[in-house]
Design an enzyme around this catalytic site. Sequence first.
Site, PDB file in Angstrom:
ATOM      1  N   GLY A 174     -10.928   4.721   7.090  1.00 45.14           N
ATOM      2  CA  GLY A 174     -11.316   3.369   7.489  1.00 45.14           C
ATOM      3  C   GLY A 174     -11.680   3.116   8.987  1.00 45.14           C
ATOM      4  O   GLY A 174     -12.596   2.538   9.577  1.00 45.14           O
ATOM      5  N   PHE A 185     -21.911 -12.598  23.824  1.00 44.15           N
ATOM      6  CA  PHE A 185     -21.299 -11.292  23.194  1.00 44.15           C
ATOM      7  C   PHE A 185     -19.872 -11.541  22.819  1.00 44.15           C
ATOM      8  O   PHE A 185     -19.211 -10.236  22.356  1.00 44.15           O
ATOM      9  CB  PHE A 185     -21.505 -10.238  24.089  1.00 44.15           C
ATOM     10  CG  PHE A 185     -23.130 -10.151  24.377  1.00 44.15           C
ATOM     11  CD1 PHE A 185     -23.859 -10.039  23.273  1.00 44.15           C
ATOM     12  CD2 PHE A 185     -23.906  -9.861  25.780  1.00 44.15           C
ATOM     13  CE1 PHE A 185     -25.261  -9.917  23.696  1.00 44.15           C
ATOM     14  CE2 PHE A 185     -25.195  -9.831  25.867  1.00 44.15           C
ATOM     15  CZ  PHE A 185     -25.940  -9.629  24.891  1.00 44.15           C
ATOM     16  N   HIS A 212      -4.259   3.167  -3.291  1.00 45.81           N
ATOM     17  CA  HIS A 212      -4.519   2.553  -2.027  1.00 45.81           C
ATOM     18  C   HIS A 212      -3.249   1.207  -1.836  1.00 45.81           C
ATOM     19  O   HIS A 212      -2.624   1.214  -1.159  1.00 45.81           O
ATOM     20  CB  HIS A 212      -5.768   2.444  -1.482  1.00 45.81           C
ATOM     21  CG  HIS A 212      -5.879   1.598  -0.364  1.00 45.81           C
ATOM     22  ND1 HIS A 212      -5.673   2.150   1.131  1.00 45.81           N
ATOM     23  CD2 HIS A 212      -6.224   0.291  -0.190  1.00 45.81           C
ATOM     24  CE1 HIS A 212      -6.035   1.022   1.557  1.00 45.81           C
ATOM     25  NE2 HIS A 212      -6.189  -0.031   0.865  1.00 45.81           N
ATOM     26  N   GLU A 247     -18.844  -4.324  23.824  1.00 50.97           N
ATOM     27  CA  GLU A 247     -17.718  -5.494  24.156  1.00 50.97           C
ATOM     28  C   GLU A 247     -16.502  -5.466  23.126  1.00 50.97           C
ATOM     29  O   GLU A 247     -15.638  -5.767  23.508  1.00 50.97           O
ATOM     30  CB  GLU A 247     -18.766  -6.704  23.758  1.00 50.97           C
ATOM     31  CG  GLU A 247     -19.904  -7.048  24.692  1.00 50.97           C
ATOM     32  CD  GLU A 247     -21.021  -6.079  24.178  1.00 50.97           C
ATOM     33  OE1 GLU A 247     -21.036  -5.355  23.101  1.00 50.97           O
ATOM     34  OE2 GLU A 247     -22.275  -6.015  25.006  1.00 50.97           O
ATOM     35  N   HIS A 273       0.798  -1.026  -0.047  1.00 50.15           N
ATOM     36  CA  HIS A 273      -0.124  -0.205   0.023  1.00 50.15           C
ATOM     37  C   HIS A 273       0.892   1.283   0.094  1.00 50.15           C
ATOM     38  O   HIS A 273       1.463   1.629   0.954  1.00 50.15           O
ATOM     39  CB  HIS A 273      -1.024  -0.073   1.152  1.00 50.15           C
ATOM     40  CG  HIS A 273      -1.795  -1.395   1.315  1.00 50.15           C
ATOM     41  ND1 HIS A 273      -1.463  -2.352   1.834  1.00 50.15           N
ATOM     42  CD2 HIS A 273      -3.043  -1.475   1.071  1.00 50.15           C
ATOM     43  CE1 HIS A 273      -2.415  -3.354   1.809  1.00 50.15           C
ATOM     44  NE2 HIS A 273      -3.504  -2.676   1.270  1.00 50.15           N
ATOM     45  N   ARG A 327     -19.898 -18.498  37.881  1.00 54.78           N
ATOM     46  CA  ARG A 327     -19.658 -17.036  37.473  1.00 54.78           C
ATOM     47  C   ARG A 327     -19.432 -16.287  39.262  1.00 54.78           C
ATOM     48  O   ARG A 327     -18.670 -15.536  39.350  1.00 54.78           O
ATOM     49  CB  ARG A 327     -20.751 -16.503  36.939  1.00 54.78           C
ATOM     50  CG  ARG A 327     -22.158 -16.582  37.615  1.00 54.78           C
ATOM     51  CD  ARG A 327     -23.327 -15.723  37.031  1.00 54.78           C
ATOM     52  NE  ARG A 327     -24.770 -15.898  37.648  1.00 54.78           N
ATOM     53  CZ  ARG A 327     -25.562 -15.124  37.579  1.00 54.78           C
ATOM     54  NH1 ARG A 327     -25.382 -13.916  37.153  1.00 54.78           N
ATOM     55  NH2 ARG A 327     -26.769 -15.593  38.161  1.00 54.78           N
ATOM     56  N   HIS A 333     -29.552 -15.029  23.419  1.00 52.60           N
ATOM     57  CA  HIS A 333     -28.642 -14.874  24.453  1.00 52.60           C
ATOM     58  C   HIS A 333     -27.842 -16.469  24.715  1.00 52.60           C
ATOM     59  O   HIS A 333     -27.073 -16.306  25.578  1.00 52.60           O
ATOM     60  CB  HIS A 333     -29.371 -14.302  25.834  1.00 52.60           C
ATOM     61  CG  HIS A 333     -29.551 -12.980  25.626  1.00 52.60           C
ATOM     62  ND1 HIS A 333     -30.349 -12.236  24.607  1.00 52.60           N
ATOM     63  CD2 HIS A 333     -29.149 -11.864  26.384  1.00 52.60           C
ATOM     64  CE1 HIS A 333     -30.306 -11.018  24.667  1.00 52.60           C
ATOM     65  NE2 HIS A 333     -29.551 -10.470  25.792  1.00 52.60           N
ATOM     66  N   GLY A 373      -4.169  -3.698  11.413  1.00 55.45           N
ATOM     67  CA  GLY A 373      -4.426  -3.988   9.794  1.00 55.45           C
ATOM     68  C   GLY A 373      -6.007  -3.959   9.698  1.00 55.45           C
ATOM     69  O   GLY A 373      -6.690  -3.541   8.971  1.00 55.45           O
TER      70      GLY A 373
END
Lengths: 680, 680
Positions: A170, A450, A274, A424, A40, A370, A486, A128
Amino acid sequence: MLYCDDSLQVRAMTTTLDQLCINTIRFLAVDAVEKARSGHPGTPLGAATMAYVLWDRYLKHNPAGPAWPDRDRFILSAGHASAMLYALLHLTGYDLPLEELKRFRQWGSRTPGHPEYGLAPGVETTTGPLGQGFANGVGMAIAESWLADTYNRPGHEIINHYTYALVSDGDLQEGVSAEAASLAGTLRLGKLIYLYDDNDISIEGNTDIAFAENVPQRFQAYGWHVIGPINGMDIDDVDWALREARSEPRPSLIICRTTIGYGSPHKAGTASAHGEPLGEEEARLTKQALGWPYQEPFTVPPEALAHFRQSLERGRRCQQDWEDRMRAYSKAFPEESRKLKQALSGELPPDWDREMAGMFAGQDKPIATREASGKVMNAIARSVHYFTGGSADLAPSTKTTLKDHGHYGFEEYCGRNMHFGVREHAMGAIASGMSLHGGTIPYTATFLIFYDYMRPPVRLAALMKLRVIYIFTHDSIGLGEDGPTHQPIEHIAGLRAVPDLVTIRPADAAETVEAWRVAMQRRGPTALLLSRQNLPVLDRAVLAPADGLKRGGYVLRETATPQVILIGTGSEVHIALEAGRLLEQQGIAAQVVSLPSWELFDAQPEQYRREVLPAEIKARVSIEAASPLGWERYVGQEGVIIGLSRFGASSPGPVIYEKLGLTAARMAEEAARLVRRNDV
Amino acid sequence: MLYCDDSLQVRAMTTTLDQLCINTIRFLAVDAVEKARSGHPGTPLGAATMAYVLWDRYLKHNPAGPAWPDRDRFILSAGHASAMLYALLHLTGYDLPLEELKRFRQWGSRTPGHPEYGLAPGVETTTGPLGQGFANGVGMAIAESWLADTYNRPGHEIINHYTYALVSDGDLQEGVSAEAASLAGTLRLGKLIYLYDDNDISIEGNTDIAFAENVPQRFQAYGWHVIGPINGMDIDDVDWALREARSEPRPSLIICRTTIGYGSPHKAGTASAHGEPLGEEEARLTKQALGWPYQEPFTVPPEALAHFRQSLERGRRCQQDWEDRMRAYSKAFPEESRKLKQALSGELPPDWDREMAGMFAGQDKPIATREASGKVMNAIARSVHYFTGGSADLAPSTKTTLKDHGHYGFEEYCGRNMHFGVREHAMGAIASGMSLHGGTIPYTATFLIFYDYMRPPVRLAALMKLRVIYIFTHDSIGLGEDGPTHQPIEHIAGLRAVPDLVTIRPADAAETVEAWRVAMQRRGPTALLLSRQNLPVLDRAVLAPADGLKRGGYVLRETATPQVILIGTGSEVHIALEAGRLLEQQGIAAQVVSLPSWELFDAQPEQYRREVLPAEIKARVSIEAASPLGWERYVGQEGVIIGLSRFGASSPGPVIYEKLGLTAARMAEEAARLVRRNDV
């Protein structure tokens, strides 16, 4: 406030020399891309001025001491411009010979297509995938602010540096940077300075087609200090803007108007500059247009090199000054100094796990893993003073609050509980930035579902081998009523497929303790998968000790001459145990294996693995409330996999287990069938 | 401009009745949560007014005709407030009896914890994972604008409706909503109206700790029309704001200040109102505080019901009016009308694949499957007029431009090439919204590595069984120099682990044609994995025809009495073929299987699968430039898997294949070893 870098700033000697230096960066990059026939060139041509002014006049770094903890950080978030970074590293005197630039993008070189942490010194993070570097930088600035507020003392500003990044169109389009920017504004991270290479061009053409937003206004809304637009190819403009930014208590975004492929007669200002080499002829014309007189590729004019290499002396003095100050601090504050050094080393304190031994021994009340994890974390937090992290707005549910350790925020940067907000993706990338910075062992927390929102940073952490601990609770359909949106199904397999990531799904509180032991001791990323629902604490007087977890899998319930092996992970280990009891009632000897971590197990010597899963016992049944993908490795072709090839459902957890056939009765039935078949 | 809904607006009859209706919504939701002992009462209590005013006065819908194409769309992006949506659906007359609200979050009910598309009529999309509904709505508004600009004719506004959503603090923190909002602003989607439930509370407490940004300013920066803050619990304020928003040519965000858990004496305005039942006593006190006189849970006062049910008559008239206009349009524009009906039906035109037969027959020049795919897409685009989509700023690389079909944008909403910008996550969710809306078959395109950025919407598309085609090019280390940050490893396994998603990795141009045939005919999501590098077009005169792809796997190169089976996918099929030739030279008969889609293959009858992979041939070697996870299913315990358990590297593609051992020589060697072992 600043110790050495202000005094060390060397003003532009002559514009001619500055321009020569800038062109040296540009054409090293162009030549590297030409030689590789891949890469590039556009961004290096447009952004070299910004990078030059920053590196030449402001960046506090020592090319001979790239690990010096209080250096400024520089992130090339626009990682495709890697050749420009390699040029800067080589020119300023890092251990990156010109030969490496000639091997750009070749097998075994230290100059890969996108910058990779750990290959060339001075590469602060792997970039990247767009937006990641942006968010990594926020993590580095967070780590800096935390260390400074925690360990600095009046008159002893041991930690005090900037985090700079060069970001592209970007980067700013990706959601992760939006998340990170909003958080950075909320946290008022004043030592975060980003140069935005605003060149109007992305791969599909002019950014107007997809990105017509008012970027300055957006960042002002986040609470950032926005400078510009300035002419990003004008030395004085960039110099002025950086000076402005450094004096600001808010994070700064400097909007630098540039021309992609600057100097290229036919490609400047177009998308074709580019992502592909200019081509021999166009490269020649570009050199001509910018007044570069050298025909030979990879030419470094001696006067330019001499100028760049002043970084070595400046850096040496800068680091020396810091080391002198560190010594004074150590004398004045020996305890703080000891702690800071330990934090920076990343070593665990000798007694770090003192509270963990036998933590849940004798507990007979069921407890969610947990919940157990939360207790372990609090034990660790008391002994590991640089263990810090937070959740994406789920601390009460993930049980990850470190009690009595304060809340990280602009009013108290030394707090250890971070609030990432419902973000997240940024959380993952910020944790990587913290780990890269050094001085903390970061953790993140959210529901396992998630993980999907934060896959890119988890992958990059694995690629970089960063110590980050990902806490993923609500790890199965067992979470119940919240339903299939979920309930993870494919996520455990997904984690297992990532190279260099260790995933652990403990079966009970005791295995949770051991899982944390592994996670803390690793120098790479670890994912802990934890249940929402309560689980019995296994009776280790009868069953094998939980420290078998460290080998990834172990025989939990041994039988003299087993006819069948039952394998489970996490909450399903209890189903396997119950199935074992049912089989026993039928006179079938079942051995039960807990297999909390495939990666750890697969890394064991073959002999151990055969002890746990003897080759001669082909009757095997596995159970895991997740995609069956990959279980054939352990149950073999004659075995039975009990898993989920469908999405879950909204209902109380036990009902879903029952309805979807994740039951001891079914497991026992399948096992008995296999045993009978083998008997025939 | 609007046909029926303005005339149908019923002004507030009495404030008392309005308030009664609002409380009816609130307490149906509260009672559902109480009965389930699980759920989220806080948002229904705070947001019921907004929802009521919208549904009662503006939403153009017909509870008896939930599939009517020109209805307004309503999205509950804050999916945790599902009970509120179910209450609205029941009250306004959708086919959702009160009994279903009583079975909230129970096995088999149509009222799951988060709204699921396909269960209750009127649920326009599955929400819960935050930010997704926000972006789905942008997709629906895009589909609306595209259909309107493509098929409406002067005097015949057949497609003309709004897309509304109720969005929360959490939605606005997620990056995906930032991406979608920026794009919606760029595209000037004026019929997009979002009500933002601005209540200052998220799970960890006050939003200040992580979300101090200036939301109005941010959305102004995106080019949105921002209204408010208004009092979101004041009927007149909400009414005024919606009226304002509807007259605007830009997308609108109405900032509605509300109190989470409004009315609850002890929980209002706190995080504890969010995600758990109020509790019997607190529910009672809340009813008391809001003047709700009914003791009995699930009470619907008859006067409230009568008022809500007026929606049925309004909706019937509204749809009738549309159908009358549709008839007039059909007469005036029979061809357009036929096309529009076909687009809305989702059926493929009878001759849709006319150009695809034998498309690459006789081609002897190697061609990348991305390139072949681009040609197929253009062939499809010529016959399927409602095939539309775009790329996340990678159209030139993914080869996804539909030539001569225009560019979708505010100046030309009928263009078929969309520019998503560098926003993979929003792209995925927008494509889902387009599919949900109906009238288009959407595709997305990016590199396979960036599947990581868009996992959440791909998963939800699978859960909803939406027809979306995901084009993922640069599908392996074969992409070469861009290096490990861009080389997928775990992604193929990750796709395979998602239930109800079909993943296809074609081996050559001819298989690419067949892959598109499958994708277009499915009524569910399909991922196409395509090579960057050129691949030979297989000689089907010698090898089996490519339409074997539709069965997921097929014997590509048959041998009379095979001693070993070589299995490959995509670009590695060519390595397997070469290995077969090498083995032949050694006198070993190898059968080569192309296995482009595990999901399609696993769905075949056992007999067919055994024909392709005969049980008696235990010597099997697979090759895929990806994680080996799951390959045991096909090679068995005695087989050999050639894959990648590590990250890639930056280097020309063929070098990486060589260095990482993905070669025909190695495959042949492993196969020969297996054959020799079996011979012993």
